[in-house]
Design a protein around this motif. Structure first.
Motif, PDB file in Angstrom:
ATOM      1  N   ALA A   2       1.084  -1.458   0.101  1.00  0.00           N
ATOM      2  CA  ALA A   2      -0.063   0.137  -0.133  1.00  0.00           C
ATOM      3  C   ALA A   2       0.943   1.358  -0.019  1.00  0.00           C
ATOM      4  O   ALA A   2       0.327   2.039  -0.713  1.00  0.00           O
ATOM      5  N   GLN A   3       2.025   1.298   0.871  1.00  0.00           N
ATOM      6  CA  GLN A   3       3.004   2.270   0.902  1.00  0.00           C
ATOM      7  C   GLN A   3       3.480   2.743  -0.384  1.00  0.00           C
ATOM      8  O   GLN A   3       3.687   3.789  -1.017  1.00  0.00           O
ATOM      9  N   ASN A   4       3.715   1.525  -1.064  1.00  0.00           N
ATOM     10  CA  ASN A   4       4.477   1.644  -2.793  1.00  0.00           C
ATOM     11  C   ASN A   4       3.506   2.320  -3.766  1.00  0.00           C
ATOM     12  O   ASN A   4       3.808   3.127  -4.441  1.00  0.00           O
ATOM     13  N   ILE A   5       2.236   1.944  -3.782  1.00  0.00           N
ATOM     14  CA  ILE A   5       1.162   2.564  -4.463  1.00  0.00           C
ATOM     15  C   ILE A   5       0.878   4.019  -4.073  1.00  0.00           C
ATOM     16  O   ILE A   5       0.761   4.834  -4.930  1.00  0.00           O
ATOM     17  N   THR A   6       0.802   4.320  -2.894  1.00  0.00           N
ATOM     18  CA  THR A   6       0.717   5.595  -2.253  1.00  0.00           C
ATOM     19  C   THR A   6       1.802   6.603  -2.699  1.00  0.00           C
ATOM     20  O   THR A   6       1.752   7.548  -3.122  1.00  0.00           O
ATOM     21  N   GLY A   7       2.969   6.079  -2.564  1.00  0.00           N
ATOM     22  CA  GLY A   7       4.207   6.693  -3.161  1.00  0.00           C
ATOM     23  C   GLY A   7       4.005   7.032  -4.844  1.00  0.00           C
ATOM     24  O   GLY A   7       4.559   8.141  -5.078  1.00  0.00           O
ATOM     25  N   ILE A   9       1.280   7.163  -6.352  1.00  0.00           N
ATOM     26  CA  ILE A   9       0.322   8.293  -6.735  1.00  0.00           C
ATOM     27  C   ILE A   9       0.667   9.617  -6.237  1.00  0.00           C
ATOM     28  O   ILE A   9       0.489  10.606  -7.101  1.00  0.00           O
ATOM     29  N   MET A  10       1.625   9.795  -5.269  1.00  0.00           N
ATOM     30  CA  MET A  10       2.070  10.978  -4.902  1.00  0.00           C
ATOM     31  C   MET A  10       3.125  11.593  -5.890  1.00  0.00           C
ATOM     32  O   MET A  10       3.076  12.750  -6.197  1.00  0.00           O
ATOM     33  N   VAL A  11       3.899  10.945  -6.423  1.00  0.00           N
ATOM     34  CA  VAL A  11       5.015  11.240  -7.466  1.00  0.00           C
ATOM     35  C   VAL A  11       4.157  11.844  -8.699  1.00  0.00           C
ATOM     36  O   VAL A  11       4.331  12.737  -9.236  1.00  0.00           O
ATOM     37  N   ALA A  12       3.123  10.645  -8.853  1.00  0.00           N
ATOM     38  CA  ALA A  12       2.459  11.036 -10.224  1.00  0.00           C
ATOM     39  C   ALA A  12       1.665  12.593 -10.080  1.00  0.00           C
ATOM     40  O   ALA A  12       1.410  13.303 -10.776  1.00  0.00           O
ATOM     41  N   PHE A  13       1.175  12.667  -8.823  1.00  0.00           N
ATOM     42  CA  PHE A  13       0.400  13.847  -8.475  1.00  0.00           C
ATOM     43  C   PHE A  13       1.390  15.286  -8.532  1.00  0.00           C
ATOM     44  O   PHE A  13       1.044  16.176  -9.133  1.00  0.00           O
TER      45      PHE A  13
END
Length: 176
Positions: A2-7, A9-13
């Motif tokens: 979940a942390q990998n996906i959240t990271g 998403i943050m980078v993409a944002f």
């Protein structure tokens, strides 16, 4: 996981936000504030007379201009004139040290680099259009030997002093 996906998403944002901000900044600098100037047909191109010391209209055609309210030095114009630059030199005040300002690429009649090269090579002459058209800003008019003309605004010595906080001195006009 979940942390990998959240990271990601943050980078993409962050990347999407940076691209959007960069595009918006580019648009505002190149397009947003400019507008086309409506030609009067009678006094769009003026040079300061040596004798009168006042701006005097010269013969011109094919006038195009842009301006922006966001800065007094964003004005650019192009025109043609049947008056040879050498004839104008005898009647109107020169503007020594003129340096054309770059125009947006979409205003294709004004190429600051080419105008600067023509001035340096003597294929164009820079004239004083009007001193202090806005306080500290001069209108400069360059005319080439083949009758093409260009207009832009430059900060003069009083404008330099006013904007950097240096005392203006006696040679500068009063600010309105």
């Amino acid at each position: 996981m979940a942390q990998n996906i959240t990271g990601k998403i943050m980078v993409a944002f962050i990347v999407v936000t940076a691209l959007f901000a960069g595009g918006l900044l580019y648009y505002t600098q190149v397009y947003a504030y400019y507008y086309e100037v409506t030609a009067t047909g009678t006094d769009d191109v003026q040079l300061t007379g040596m004798v009168s010391g006042l701006p005097e209209t010269i013969l011109y055609e094919d006038f195009r201009a842009i301006d922006a309210d966001s800065s007094p030095i964003r004005y650019r114009a192009c025109f043609t004139t049947p008056s040879p630059a050498d004839q104008l030199r005898d009647t109107y005040k020169l503007y020594p040290g003129a340096e054309p300002r770059v125009a947006p690429s979409w205003f294709d009649c004004f190429n600051a680099e080419a105008i600067g090269e023509d001035l340096a090579a003597g294929r164009a002459v820079a004239f004083t259009g009007q001193r202090n058209i806005t306080y500290g800003i001069d209108r400069v008019v360059a005319v080439t030997q083949d009758g093409h003309g260009y207009i832009w605004h430059e900060i003069n010595e009083c404008g330099d002093k006013a904007y950097d906080g240096t005392p203006l001195g006696d040679d500068c006009p009063e600010r309105e």
